[in-house]
Design a protein around this motif. Structure first.
Motif, PDB file in Angstrom:
ATOM      1  N   VAL A   1      -2.080  -5.878  16.887  1.00 46.49           N
ATOM      2  CA  VAL A   1      -1.364  -5.686  15.630  1.00 46.49           C
ATOM      3  C   VAL A   1      -1.617  -4.299  15.044  1.00 46.49           C
ATOM      4  O   VAL A   1      -0.741  -3.714  14.398  1.00 46.49           O
ATOM      5  CB  VAL A   1      -1.748  -6.795  14.618  1.00 46.49           C
ATOM      6  CG1 VAL A   1      -3.212  -6.685  14.210  1.00 46.49           C
ATOM      7  CG2 VAL A   1      -0.833  -6.747  13.402  1.00 46.49           C
TER       8      VAL A   1
ATOM      9  N   CYS B   1       4.044 -15.362   7.752  1.00 45.16           N
ATOM     10  CA  CYS B   1       3.679 -14.593   8.941  1.00 45.16           C
ATOM     11  C   CYS B   1       2.309 -15.027   9.444  1.00 45.16           C
ATOM     12  O   CYS B   1       1.309 -14.890   8.735  1.00 45.16           O
ATOM     13  CB  CYS B   1       3.668 -13.101   8.619  1.00 45.16           C
ATOM     14  SG  CYS B   1       3.088 -12.066   9.985  1.00 45.16           S
TER      15      CYS B   1
ATOM     16  N   THR C   1       7.455  -8.743  12.694  1.00 43.72           N
ATOM     17  CA  THR C   1       7.609  -7.864  11.530  1.00 43.72           C
ATOM     18  C   THR C   1       8.170  -6.502  11.911  1.00 43.72           C
ATOM     19  O   THR C   1       8.598  -5.749  11.031  1.00 43.72           O
ATOM     20  CB  THR C   1       6.269  -7.672  10.797  1.00 43.72           C
ATOM     21  OG1 THR C   1       5.320  -7.064  11.684  1.00 43.72           O
ATOM     22  CG2 THR C   1       5.717  -8.999  10.310  1.00 43.72           C
TER      23      THR C   1
ATOM     24  N   LEU D   1      -0.057  -6.357   7.092  1.00 44.81           N
ATOM     25  CA  LEU D   1       1.353  -6.741   7.206  1.00 44.81           C
ATOM     26  C   LEU D   1       1.933  -7.180   5.871  1.00 44.81           C
ATOM     27  O   LEU D   1       3.123  -6.963   5.599  1.00 44.81           O
ATOM     28  CB  LEU D   1       1.508  -7.857   8.237  1.00 44.81           C
ATOM     29  CG  LEU D   1       1.119  -7.487   9.676  1.00 44.81           C
ATOM     30  CD1 LEU D   1       1.294  -8.689  10.592  1.00 44.81           C
ATOM     31  CD2 LEU D   1       1.938  -6.311  10.180  1.00 44.81           C
TER      32      LEU D   1
ATOM     33  N   VAL E   1      -3.947 -14.605   8.243  1.00 49.08           N
ATOM     34  CA  VAL E   1      -4.724 -13.864   9.240  1.00 49.08           C
ATOM     35  C   VAL E   1      -5.457 -14.870  10.120  1.00 49.08           C
ATOM     36  O   VAL E   1      -6.397 -15.542   9.683  1.00 49.08           O
ATOM     37  CB  VAL E   1      -5.709 -12.899   8.570  1.00 49.08           C
ATOM     38  CG1 VAL E   1      -6.480 -12.109   9.624  1.00 49.08           C
ATOM     39  CG2 VAL E   1      -4.964 -11.948   7.644  1.00 49.08           C
TER      40      VAL E   1
ATOM     41  N   ASN F   1      -0.319 -13.863  11.478  1.00 51.92           N
ATOM     42  CA  ASN F   1      -0.852 -12.671  12.147  1.00 51.92           C
ATOM     43  C   ASN F   1      -1.966 -13.126  13.084  1.00 51.92           C
ATOM     44  O   ASN F   1      -3.121 -13.243  12.691  1.00 51.92           O
ATOM     45  CB  ASN F   1      -1.371 -11.678  11.120  1.00 51.92           C
ATOM     46  CG  ASN F   1      -2.011 -10.458  11.760  1.00 51.92           C
ATOM     47  OD1 ASN F   1      -2.011 -10.305  12.986  1.00 51.92           O
ATOM     48  ND2 ASN F   1      -2.568  -9.595  10.939  1.00 51.92           N
TER      49      ASN F   1
ATOM     50  N   GLN G   1      -2.962 -11.491  15.681  1.00 50.41           N
ATOM     51  CA  GLN G   1      -3.589 -10.272  16.207  1.00 50.41           C
ATOM     52  C   GLN G   1      -2.929  -9.679  17.446  1.00 50.41           C
ATOM     53  O   GLN G   1      -3.160  -8.517  17.762  1.00 50.41           O
ATOM     54  CB  GLN G   1      -5.091 -10.488  16.480  1.00 50.41           C
ATOM     55  CG  GLN G   1      -5.861 -11.139  15.341  1.00 50.41           C
ATOM     56  CD  GLN G   1      -5.746 -10.375  14.028  1.00 50.41           C
ATOM     57  OE1 GLN G   1      -5.915  -9.169  13.998  1.00 50.41           O
ATOM     58  NE2 GLN G   1      -5.470 -11.095  12.950  1.00 50.41           N
TER      59      GLN G   1
ATOM     60  N   GLU H   1       0.833 -13.582   4.515  1.00 54.71           N
ATOM     61  CA  GLU H   1       0.239 -13.163   5.787  1.00 54.71           C
ATOM     62  C   GLU H   1      -0.995 -14.022   6.035  1.00 54.71           C
ATOM     63  O   GLU H   1      -2.004 -13.891   5.335  1.00 54.71           O
ATOM     64  CB  GLU H   1      -0.149 -11.687   5.778  1.00 54.71           C
ATOM     65  CG  GLU H   1      -0.806 -11.251   7.087  1.00 54.71           C
ATOM     66  CD  GLU H   1      -1.419  -9.854   7.038  1.00 54.71           C
ATOM     67  OE1 GLU H   1      -2.061  -9.458   8.041  1.00 54.71           O
ATOM     68  OE2 GLU H   1      -1.285  -9.164   6.000  1.00 54.71           O
TER      69      GLU H   1
ATOM     70  N   ASP I   1       3.150 -11.783  13.976  1.00 55.69           N
ATOM     71  CA  ASP I   1       2.967 -10.390  13.576  1.00 55.69           C
ATOM     72  C   ASP I   1       3.947  -9.468  14.282  1.00 55.69           C
ATOM     73  O   ASP I   1       4.457  -8.501  13.705  1.00 55.69           O
ATOM     74  CB  ASP I   1       1.529  -9.944  13.826  1.00 55.69           C
ATOM     75  CG  ASP I   1       1.000 -10.375  15.178  1.00 55.69           C
ATOM     76  OD1 ASP I   1       0.833  -9.530  16.061  1.00 55.69           O
ATOM     77  OD2 ASP I   1       0.727 -11.583  15.348  1.00 55.69           O
TER      78      ASP I   1
END
Length: 369
Positions: free
Chosen positions: A205, A194, A171, A213, A258, A196, A198, A256, A168
């Protein structure tokens, strides 16, 4: 999404296995998993267990002074395994420094994974033998490399796809924006994956992005998929969609995933200084391995025999990693000049000769002769 494409998955969070192990139906995603059998689910589960064991063993090796540094992937196993297992051998992967599960899936040797972290080599493996570049430490730089490789593959007339893995925090780097511009403008067959997790080291993030994102990609004209990165089936489906788009002329996709980094950024980091303990506990309940275990159990596949076999595979991999790490010989000093350039040149040879003379000035005890 900025455009539609056959098999598109809506940009809201895709989840196919809930944290309690319940399979969630999806009209758009399920067709991409029609071929996934119970045997395939078991293989994905074993991959995740093995890479977690490799990761914890490497962390222990660093704490024992056998590695200089290690970037743990604890908690991100589904994001890495689910995406990597969707790839073909002729696709090419460009990663940052945490994608050791991707390396495992691409066939990188366990000893090769730790060479750099032990300080024994400038690089860990031959990228062309496994279709994966060695890790990029410069944040986001690999997205440009992936985009360039993808354009080259298309110009060569192949349908191979490049995949760039990044976190993340990347980016917010200019390299990533430049890669997205080039990929969108030239419709490069590349996936921007990506993870992510956190936290960009100690920065949450939410501090660097007020929106999801995946929405950043829309501004570049790149369609995106936001997926539950702790759900290995959802990640597998999303990656297959993106691969199909790239192979059939649809251009790049931004995924993305998560997820959550349960451990430190690296073994030099102490996450308890900046991360709430309650947050970690919340994400432990979404553990990607526990989630798949629960699904396998509901399907009658989580047998005692499977548990024993999986534990044996994980222990064997950890033992191989430890033995390979400790058994690495110290490199000869002059090898620091090897592989700096593809072909020799006078400047490098002059530096090598000067260093050789310097080393020769010491006697056998290490003192000046």
């Amino acid at each position: 999404m900025s455009e539609t494409f056959p098999g598109d998955i809506p940009a809201n969070l895709l989840q196919l296995v809930s944290p309690d192990g319940v399979r969630v139906a999806s009209e758009t995603a399920d067709p991409w998993l029609d071929d996934v059998s119970g045997t395939d689910l078991v293989a994905l589960y074993q991959d995740m267990v093995v890479v977690r064991r490799i990761d914890t063993e490497a962390t222990a090796l660093q704490r024992q002074g056998e590695l200089g540094l290690w970037p743990p992937l604890l908690g991100q196993e589904a994001a890495q395994v689910g995406s990597a297992r969707a790839l073909r051998a002729d696709d090419f992967v460009f990663t940052s420094y945490r994608e050791n599960a991707v390396a495992w899936c691409r066939g990188v040797g366990l000893t090769d994974i730790v060479r750099v972290w032990r300080g024994n080599a400038q690089s860990g493996w031959d990228p062309y033998s496994v279709g994966m570049a060695t890790p990029a430490i410069i944040i986001g730089a690999q997205t440009l490399h992936a985009t360039g490789w993808a354009l080259g593959a298309r110009n060569d007339g192949t349908d191979s796809v490049a995949v760039a893995y990044f976190g993340d925090g990347a980016t917010s780097e200019g390299d990533v924006s430049e890669a997205l511009v080039f990929a969108a403008s030239f419709q490069a067959p590349v996936i921007f994956f990506c993870q992510n997790n956190q936290w960009a080291i100690s920065e949450p993030v939410g501090l660097q992005s007020r929106a999801n994102l995946v929405d950043r990609a829309l501004g570049f004209g790149i369609p995106g998929i936001r997926v539950d990165g702790n759900d290995v089936l959802a990640v597998l489906a999303a990656t297959r969609v993106a691969l199909h788009r790239a192979r059939t002329g649809g251009g790049p996709t931004f995924i993305e995933a998560v997820t959550y980094r349960m451990g430190p950024h690296t073994t030099a980091d102490d996450p308890t200084r900046y991360r709430p303990a309650a947050e970690l506990e919340q994400w432990k309940a979404k553990d990607p391995i526990l989630r798949l275990e629960r699904l396998l159990d509901s399907l009658g596949l989580l047998t005692a025999e499977l548990a024993d076999q999986t534990r044996g595979l994980a222990d064997a991999a950890a033992a191989e990693l430890r033995a390979g790490c400790i058994g690495l010989p110290d490199p000869e000093p002059l090898t620091v000049f090897d592989h700096v350039f593809a072909t020799p040149n006078a400047t490098l040879e002059h530096q090598r000769a000067e260093y050789a003379d310097y080393l020769a000035s010491f006697d056998s005890t290490g003192g000046k002769a």
